[in-house]
Design an enzyme around this catalytic site. Structure first.
Site, PDB file in Angstrom:
ATOM      1  CD  GLU A 223     107.108  62.812 -22.749  1.00 14.04           C
ATOM      2  OE1 GLU A 223     106.973  61.610 -22.463  1.00 14.04           O
ATOM      3  OE2 GLU A 223     106.573  63.338 -23.745  1.00 14.04           O
TER       4      GLU A 223
ATOM      5  CG  HIS B 246     123.092  52.981  -6.891  1.00 13.44           C
ATOM      6  ND1 HIS B 246     123.708  52.496  -5.768  1.00 13.44           N
ATOM      7  CD2 HIS B 246     122.662  54.227  -6.586  1.00 13.44           C
ATOM      8  CE1 HIS B 246     123.622  53.391  -4.797  1.00 13.44           C
ATOM      9  NE2 HIS B 246     123.001  54.460  -5.273  1.00 13.44           N
TER      10      HIS B 246
ATOM     11  CD1 TRP C 243     101.297  50.940 -36.164  1.00 14.75           C
ATOM     12  CD2 TRP C 243     100.386  49.247 -35.017  1.00 14.75           C
ATOM     13  NE1 TRP C 243     102.163  50.598 -35.151  1.00 14.75           N
ATOM     14  CE2 TRP C 243     101.628  49.561 -34.443  1.00 14.75           C
ATOM     15  CE3 TRP C 243      99.634  48.204 -34.469  1.00 14.75           C
ATOM     16  CZ2 TRP C 243     102.140  48.881 -33.346  1.00 14.75           C
ATOM     17  CZ3 TRP C 243     100.145  47.529 -33.367  1.00 14.75           C
ATOM     18  CH2 TRP C 243     101.383  47.873 -32.819  1.00 14.75           C
TER      19      TRP C 243
ATOM     20  CB  CYS D  37      93.850  50.421 -38.390  1.00 14.61           C
ATOM     21  SG  CYS D  37      94.863  48.973 -38.143  1.00 14.61           S
TER      22      CYS D  37
ATOM     23  CE  LYS E 190      98.889  62.249 -30.837  1.00 15.78           C
ATOM     24  NZ  LYS E 190     100.137  62.213 -30.063  1.00 15.78           N
TER      25      LYS E 190
ATOM     26  CE  LYS F 218     107.954  62.472 -26.386  1.00 16.41           C
ATOM     27  NZ  LYS F 218     106.564  62.299 -26.627  1.00 16.41           N
TER      28      LYS F 218
ATOM     29  CD  GLU G 174     107.290  58.742 -28.631  1.00 12.31           C
ATOM     30  OE1 GLU G 174     107.570  59.860 -28.159  1.00 12.31           O
ATOM     31  OE2 GLU G 174     106.127  58.337 -28.719  1.00 12.31           O
TER      32      GLU G 174
ATOM     33  CG  ASN H 239      91.154  50.542 -35.115  1.00 11.00           C
ATOM     34  OD1 ASN H 239      92.242  50.047 -34.878  1.00 11.00           O
ATOM     35  ND2 ASN H 239      90.678  51.553 -34.416  1.00 11.00           N
ATOM     36  N   GLY H 240      91.317  47.046 -34.707  1.00 11.47           N
ATOM     37  CA  GLY H 240      91.175  46.265 -33.474  1.00 11.47           C
ATOM     38  C   GLY H 240      91.722  44.860 -33.666  1.00 11.47           C
TER      39      GLY H 240
ATOM     40  NE  ARG I 295      92.749  55.642 -35.630  1.00  7.00           N
ATOM     41  CZ  ARG I 295      92.305  55.753 -34.386  1.00  7.00           C
ATOM     42  NH1 ARG I 295      92.346  56.903 -33.777  1.00  7.00           N
ATOM     43  NH2 ARG I 295      91.828  54.715 -33.759  1.00  7.00           N
TER      44      ARG I 295
HETATM   45  C1  F1P Z   1      99.853  57.083 -24.956  1.00  9.42           C
HETATM   46  C2  F1P Z   1     101.085  56.940 -25.851  1.00  9.42           C
HETATM   47  C3  F1P Z   1     101.698  58.305 -26.182  1.00  9.42           C
HETATM   48  C4  F1P Z   1     102.832  58.150 -27.184  1.00  9.42           C
HETATM   49  C5  F1P Z   1     102.342  57.421 -28.427  1.00  9.42           C
HETATM   50  C6  F1P Z   1     101.705  56.117 -28.067  1.00  9.42           C
HETATM   51  O1  F1P Z   1      98.821  57.719 -25.621  1.00  9.42           O
HETATM   52  O2  F1P Z   1     102.015  56.132 -25.197  1.00  9.42           O
HETATM   53  O3  F1P Z   1     102.189  58.875 -25.017  1.00  9.42           O
HETATM   54  O4  F1P Z   1     103.328  59.426 -27.547  1.00  9.42           O
HETATM   55  O5  F1P Z   1     101.461  58.252 -29.093  1.00  9.42           O
HETATM   56  O6  F1P Z   1     100.689  56.296 -27.048  1.00  9.42           O
HETATM   57  P1  F1P Z   1      97.586  58.338 -24.882  1.00  9.42           P
HETATM   58  O7  F1P Z   1      97.000  57.289 -24.008  1.00  9.42           O
HETATM   59  O8  F1P Z   1      98.053  59.503 -24.087  1.00  9.42           O
HETATM   60  O9  F1P Z   1      96.658  58.734 -25.987  1.00  9.42           O
END
Ligand code: F1P
Length: 595
Positions: A468, A491, A72, A2, A590, A472, A475, A98-99, A27
């Site tokens: 990766e 396989h 979040w 958050c 994020k 993308k 996500e 937050n937490g 966030r």
């Molecule tokens: C790790 C991560 C990112 C992803 C998303 C959620 O974040 O998995 O790779 O794009 O943002 O978190 P970090 O540890 O690199 O900040």
């Protein structure tokens, strides 16, 4: 997860809180709210949805002290009632959090027995009620007592109607105090402060800060503590879209700069690698890399880089898996890779490794982030603020650090080292070339949106790159994408390949090229459309793939940097074609600060 903001000063708090919250939306963005205090009265407004929607309905909440939150959801669905701030029974105390409060059920039960009235399903709501319970001689004392009863992780900001002050506390969750002139600010992360100040104090775990417009007093476990302020090296412009439609596109376009800046930090123009903060005097250490999401995939690329440079003593593990493993041997180098420096799983894993006697190294983008206070050695990537939830330029910059560590740890001769460094400088130019012609990828991206499943394949060093790339697509474009080392198709996954399952294949030249061509032929025999990423001028590939995306020539060792740029752009354009909320994907955040 958050985002928290706070303001205390001589201006109206509401516009400042809203602007700061918008910069923290990466966030979390399922509900939001603000609270202000004026003349001893608390004003509150909160709702489901994003800040722009809140703004439309929000009445003018007067007051020059306030807190805000973008959520979040962890405990309780996104709803106006579950949105923060949360209040005590008498609307005298407001809290944003937050937490996760792990013992909230227990606390809640006891508080209800004592007569407290709860409205939400959140864990957070126990905090204002606990503060209310301990309120005798003022808010500072009550907050200090209340936090002693919380287990779990938290960053909180508290507002009371009686005194004009903001109180913040942290345990394993980020929060920074921004210093102004006769005004002060609070935020979960730096981008929220860039409009107002470049001076910040990073709080430590178990710190409580008592903030007025004139001063910031800090205690640590009840004792007065001094925390020096630091200057934020990021500019406000870097946290803005700068004319791009989305942060993600901007950040993909900033990749050459992220590569160059990270390289320049550790390698002077003509010199060799300097200032890499890694343990000295160890010959052939065992290295374990830990990370989540993109950062974990970056660590997998490290494995190939090290191997190619002759060093095999390196492994990678997903941080949340490491937590449950038996761990590492004393003296192992454990490298925690995390863009944000706040990912709870990575922090937890690193902490465990440290307790087991590992030498811990953090690779992060965020100065002062929690991981920098946890690890023994810090390596900063210089990607600038990354706002879009999906990591892009930070992935590229993380790879650069991987090359530099490998060149330092592996016993490479000076010719090889200089050659790789030259290649890394050149690759930034090649990435820029791809970006200059990014629009050509649009038709292929549009084609991919016609399908609901996508496969990506590669061999060798580009295998983590397709992992990766698939991330993308998942996500931001919500396309189910699976990545495989090409050799693995036979396989199992071949059973899924049909005319409606396109395969994106990285077929740039290296020792795996011929085998990759064979894999493509096998796929074509099962009639799946193949889109190959190949080096410009490659005539073979044109004959077997349905579509070819050409990339400039680079040395195979640095090809992950060019190839990932193409995959990022494809995913971006596919998401755009599908009308997705690219910077704020559903259910994601994020900074994942809950384990
Ligand atoms: C790790 C991560 C990112 C992803 C998303 C959620 O974040 O998995 O790779 O794009 O943002 O978190 P970090 O540890 O690199 O900040």
């Amino acid at each position: 997860m958050c985002g928290i903001v706070g303001y205390i000063g001589y201006k109206q708090a509401q516009p400042i809180l809203l602007k700061s919250l918008k910069r923290l939306e990466y966030r979390g963005y399922d509900s939001c709210g603000i609270a202000t205090i004026k003349n001893g009265e608390l004003h509150l407004f909160k709702d489901k949805g994003r800040i722009v929607e809140l703004e439309k309905k929000l009445p003018q909440l007067d007051g020059k002290t306030g807190i805000g939150h973008t959520r979040w959801a962890t405990h309780g669905e996104p709803s106006p009632i579950n949105a923060h701030p949360h209040l005590d029974c008498h609307r005298r105390i407001a809290v944003v959090h937050n937490g996760i409060i792990e013992n909230y059920l227990d606390l809640k039960r006891r508080l209800i027995e004592e007569g407290h009235l709860f409205l939400s399903e959140t864990d957070t709501e126990v905090i204002p009620h606990l503060i209310e319970k301990y309120y005798r001689r003022g808010l500072p004392e009550a907050v200090s007592q209340a936090v002693n009863h919380l287990s779990g992780s938290f960053a909180i900001a508290v507002l009371g109607t009686v005194s004009r002050e903001l109180i913040v506390a942290r345990k394993e969750n980020p929060i920074v105090v921004g210093l102004g002139d006769k005004e002060n600010f609070v935020a979960s992360d730096i981008p929220a402060l860039l409009d107002y100040t470049d001076r910040v104090i990073y709080l430590e775990d178990d710190d409580i800060a008592f903030i007025t417009s004139e001063e910031v007093k800090i205690t640590h476990r009840g004792q007065p503590a001094i925390r020096n302020w630091q200057v934020i090296p990021w500019r406000l412009e870097e946290a803005k879209k700068a004319g791009y439609e989305h942060f993600m596109l901007k950040e993909i376009h900033e990749q050459p700069q992220a590569i160059r800046q990270t390289l320049a930090t550790y390698v002077p123009e003509t010199g060799t690698i300097t200032g890499l903060d890694i343990p000295r005097d160890d010959t052939e250490p065992n290295i374990l890399c830990l990370g989540c999401g993109s950062s974990f995939y970056a660590s997998l690329v490290y494995g190939y880089i090290f191997d190619k440079l002759g060093y095999q003593n390196i492994k990678s593990q997903i941080a949340s898996e490491f937590i449950h493993s038996s761990g590492v041997k004393d003296g192992t180098w454990v490298i925690g890779i995390t863009q944000s420096g706040e990912t709870a799983d990575t922090l937890k894993a690193l902490k465990k490794a440290k307790e087991q006697g590992a030498k811990t190294i953090a690779i992060t983008n965020v100065i002062g982030s929690t991981v920098t206070r946890l690890a023994d050695h810090i390596l900063y990537i210089r990607a600038g603020p990354e706002i879009s939830v999906a990591a892009t330029k930070s992935f590229a910059a993380q790879l650069i650090i991987g090359y530099l560590i490998a060149l330092t740890v592996a016993s490479v001769d000076s010719y090889t080292r200089d050659k790789v460094l030259t290649e890394l400088r050149t690759v930034a130019i090649r990435v820029k070339q791809i970006l200059d012609e990014a629009d050509c990828l649009n038709p292929i991206a549009t084609l991919l949106t016609k399908y609901s499943d996508l496969f990506l394949i590669a061999r060798g060093i580009n295998y983590p790159v397709v992992l990766e790339g698939a991330l993308k697509f998942k996500e931001i474009a919500y396309i189910h994408a699976d990545a495989y080392p090409a050799g693995e198709l036979k396989h199992g996954p071949f059973a899924l390949l049909r005319e409606n399952t396109p395969v994106v294949a990285i077929a740039t030249p290296d020792e795996t090229y011929q085998s990759l061509l064979t894999s493509i032929k096998e796929i074509k025999a099962r009639s799946s459309p193949v889109i190959a990423i190949a080096e410009e001028g490659d005539k073979n590939i044109e004959q077997i793939a349905d579509e070819v995306l050409f990339t400039p020539r680079v040395e195979p060792l640095v090809s992950p940097l060019t190839n990932i740029t193409i995959l990022q752009l494809l995913a971006y354009y596919a998401a755009k074609e599908r009308g997705c909320a690219i910077d704020f994907p559903v259910n994601l955040a994020k900074s994942v600060t809950v384990p």
